[in-house]
Write a protein that holds these residues in place. Structure first.
Motif, PDB file in Angstrom:
ATOM      1  N   UNK A  81      -8.540   4.864  11.383  1.00  9.86           N
ATOM      2  CA  UNK A  81      -7.218   4.416  11.788  1.00  9.86           C
ATOM      3  C   UNK A  81      -6.205   5.533  11.661  1.00  9.86           C
ATOM      4  N   UNK A  82      -4.950   5.154  11.594  1.00  8.74           N
ATOM      5  CA  UNK A  82      -3.867   6.133  11.652  1.00  8.74           C
ATOM      6  C   UNK A  82      -3.421   6.595  10.255  1.00  8.74           C
ATOM      7  N   UNK A  83      -2.809   5.680   9.538  1.00 14.96           N
ATOM      8  CA  UNK A  83      -2.244   6.013   8.232  1.00 14.96           C
ATOM      9  C   UNK A  83      -1.986   4.720   7.481  1.00 14.96           C
ATOM     10  N   UNK A  84      -1.874   4.788   6.158  1.00 15.18           N
ATOM     11  CA  UNK A  84      -1.590   3.560   5.410  1.00 15.18           C
ATOM     12  C   UNK A  84      -0.233   2.973   5.796  1.00 15.18           C
ATOM     13  N   UNK A  85      -0.133   1.652   5.782  1.00 14.19           N
ATOM     14  CA  UNK A  85       1.148   0.976   5.903  1.00 14.19           C
ATOM     15  C   UNK A  85       1.615   0.559   4.517  1.00 14.19           C
ATOM     16  N   UNK A  86       2.634  -0.305   4.479  1.00 14.27           N
ATOM     17  CA  UNK A  86       3.229  -0.683   3.188  1.00 14.27           C
ATOM     18  C   UNK A  86       2.212  -1.354   2.254  1.00 14.27           C
ATOM     19  N   UNK A  87       1.433  -2.264   2.801  1.00 10.62           N
ATOM     20  CA  UNK A  87       0.488  -3.015   1.964  1.00 10.62           C
ATOM     21  C   UNK A  87      -0.642  -2.108   1.457  1.00 10.62           C
ATOM     22  N   UNK A  88      -1.076  -1.199   2.333  1.00 12.87           N
ATOM     23  CA  UNK A  88      -2.140  -0.265   1.959  1.00 12.87           C
ATOM     24  C   UNK A  88      -1.654   0.678   0.858  1.00 12.87           C
ATOM     25  N   UNK A  90       0.536   0.007  -1.317  1.00 11.89           N
ATOM     26  CA  UNK A  90       0.622  -0.785  -2.555  1.00 11.89           C
ATOM     27  C   UNK A  90      -0.743  -0.954  -3.200  1.00 11.89           C
ATOM     28  N   UNK A  91      -1.731  -1.262  -2.349  1.00  6.81           N
ATOM     29  CA  UNK A  91      -3.061  -1.605  -2.894  1.00  6.81           C
ATOM     30  C   UNK A  91      -4.016  -0.414  -3.006  1.00  6.81           C
ATOM     31  N   UNK A  92      -3.685   0.672  -2.320  1.00 10.63           N
ATOM     32  CA  UNK A  92      -4.569   1.834  -2.349  1.00 10.63           C
ATOM     33  C   UNK A  92      -5.828   1.656  -1.515  1.00 10.63           C
ATOM     34  N   UNK A  93      -5.814   0.647  -0.642  1.00 13.78           N
ATOM     35  CA  UNK A  93      -6.986   0.347   0.192  1.00 13.78           C
ATOM     36  C   UNK A  93      -6.582   0.357   1.668  1.00 13.78           C
ATOM     37  N   UNK A  94      -7.511   0.793   2.556  1.00 11.57           N
ATOM     38  CA  UNK A  94      -7.168   0.832   3.977  1.00 11.57           C
ATOM     39  C   UNK A  94      -7.221  -0.559   4.609  1.00 11.57           C
ATOM     40  N   UNK A  95      -6.399  -0.771   5.604  1.00  9.99           N
ATOM     41  CA  UNK A  95      -6.449  -1.980   6.433  1.00  9.99           C
ATOM     42  C   UNK A  95      -6.553  -3.275   5.614  1.00  9.99           C
ATOM     43  N   UNK A  96      -5.576  -3.474   4.744  1.00 16.36           N
ATOM     44  CA  UNK A  96      -5.541  -4.726   3.975  1.00 16.36           C
ATOM     45  C   UNK A  96      -4.370  -5.620   4.391  1.00 16.36           C
ATOM     46  N   UNK A  97      -3.507  -5.126   5.298  1.00 13.53           N
ATOM     47  CA  UNK A  97      -2.392  -5.939   5.790  1.00 13.53           C
ATOM     48  C   UNK A  97      -2.831  -6.823   6.952  1.00 13.53           C
ATOM     49  N   UNK A  98      -1.882  -7.240   7.771  1.00 16.82           N
ATOM     50  CA  UNK A  98      -2.173  -8.136   8.902  1.00 16.82           C
ATOM     51  C   UNK A  98      -3.160  -7.507   9.887  1.00 16.82           C
ATOM     52  N   UNK A  99      -2.922  -6.239  10.210  1.00 19.37           N
ATOM     53  CA  UNK A  99      -3.823  -5.542  11.143  1.00 19.37           C
ATOM     54  C   UNK A  99      -5.233  -5.470  10.549  1.00 19.37           C
ATOM     55  N   UNK A 100      -5.288  -5.311   9.250  1.00 21.27           N
ATOM     56  CA  UNK A 100      -6.576  -5.232   8.567  1.00 21.27           C
ATOM     57  C   UNK A 100      -7.367  -6.521   8.682  1.00 21.27           C
ATOM     58  N   UNK A 121      -8.555   6.739   7.357  1.00 22.93           N
ATOM     59  CA  UNK A 121      -7.405   7.001   8.218  1.00 22.93           C
ATOM     60  C   UNK A 121      -7.239   8.500   8.438  1.00 22.93           C
ATOM     61  N   UNK A 122      -6.512   8.850   9.493  1.00 23.61           N
ATOM     62  CA  UNK A 122      -6.168  10.248   9.751  1.00 23.61           C
ATOM     63  C   UNK A 122      -5.349  10.785   8.571  1.00 23.61           C
ATOM     64  N   UNK A 123      -4.337  10.042   8.158  1.00 22.58           N
ATOM     65  CA  UNK A 123      -3.510  10.440   6.999  1.00 22.58           C
ATOM     66  C   UNK A 123      -3.829   9.571   5.798  1.00 22.58           C
ATOM     67  N   UNK A 124      -3.791  10.168   4.635  1.00 23.67           N
ATOM     68  CA  UNK A 124      -4.096   9.422   3.406  1.00 23.67           C
ATOM     69  C   UNK A 124      -2.830   8.910   2.702  1.00 23.67           C
ATOM     70  N   UNK A 125      -1.666   9.288   3.195  1.00 18.01           N
ATOM     71  CA  UNK A 125      -0.417   8.802   2.592  1.00 18.01           C
ATOM     72  C   UNK A 125       0.441   8.139   3.663  1.00 18.01           C
ATOM     73  N   UNK A 126       1.256   7.188   3.224  1.00 12.39           N
ATOM     74  CA  UNK A 126       2.071   6.412   4.150  1.00 12.39           C
ATOM     75  C   UNK A 126       3.279   7.192   4.660  1.00 12.39           C
TER      76      UNK A 126
END
Ligand code: URA
Ligand code: SF4
Length: 227
Positions: A81-88, A90-100, A121-126
């Motif tokens: 994917x692209x990069x972590x969002x807000x939920x990711x 917070x949790x330190x895990x990829x794709x855990x929000x709505x898209x996840x 993800x391409x980027x490891x930080x939000x």
């Protein structure tokens, strides 16, 4: 669809315990297996620990934590994917929000369990306010993803969305033109299929049909590999 299982997983599934006498050649084989397999996961864990303190680009300043990626270290499928969002973040895990959640459903639709694939993800930080990654941030973070792919050696890569597809394949072709085709990544020529990002599918549900076709393409391709 059958996914490749390690010999041990087959034996576990069949309820067969393997007992090997010390000093036998089989025992040596087992030891060799352990010696060969352990460093791979250790290397991924080491890389994760390196990434967790990375300050190579400005994004380190705004993060709660890095999101290295998660899943099986021996995955046949890698999703990028692209990069972590807000939920990711917070949790330190990829794709855990709505898209996840949508991504998990998409995987399930082709018989894939989230735990069996590796999601990165391409980027490891939000990026702040989920803005697009900048070119210098992608460049700074690039080595981590390259190394992840080298260690995991997936048999299929699914690039999720424009940012992942264009950066992974060094292309500036619009995503609508990249999907539906087969690309190859690196010297190992790992097959890459491009599809829409699940966050985009949430906004444009009518595109889910095309995304389904992309997943089918990837499954057909995967079935054709020697797994
Ligand atoms: N979107 C992404 O591209 N990656 C994530 O991990 C979450 C949302
Ligand atoms: Fe390091 Fe990548 Fe995070 Fe930038 S985005 S600080 S390069 S881990």
């Amino acid at each position: 669809m059958t996914l490749s299982l390690s010999q041990k997983e087959y034996l576990d599934l069949m309820g067969i315990d393997v007992w090997v006498a010390r000093g036998s050649s089989a025992s040596n084989e087992m030891q060799e297996m352990e010696v060969n397999e352990f460093p791979a996961s250790q290397t991924l864990n080491e890389l994760k620990s390196t990434v967790s303190t990375c300050t190579k680009c400005r994004l380190h300043a705004g993060r709660i934590q890095t999101v290295f990626g998660a899943g099986s270290h021996e995955a046949d499928w890698m999703l990028i994917g692209e990069a972590p969002g807000a939920e990711e973040d917070k949790q330190g895990m990829p794709f855990v929000g709505r898209a996840g959640k949508l991504l998990t459903a998409m995987l399930a639709s082709i018989g894939l369990d989230r735990e069996k694939v590796f999601i990165a993800n391409i980027l490891k930080c939000r990026p702040p306010n989920n803005r697009d990654p900048s070119a210098d941030e992608v460049l700074a973070c690039d080595d981590y993803l390259k190394t992840q792919i080298k260690i995991i050696q997936p048999k299929m890569i699914l690039a999720l969305g424009r940012i992942a597809a264009q950066n992974l394949l060094k292309s500036d072709v619009p995503i609508g033109k990249m999907r539906g085709k087969i690309y190859q990544y690196g010297e190992a020529e790992i097959p890459v299929v491009v599809t829409y990002h699940p966050a985009y599918l949430l906004r444009s549900p009518r595109e889910k049909r095309k995304s389904w076709q992309d997943l089918q393409l990837a499954v057909q391709l995967y079935k054709g590999t020697d797994n």
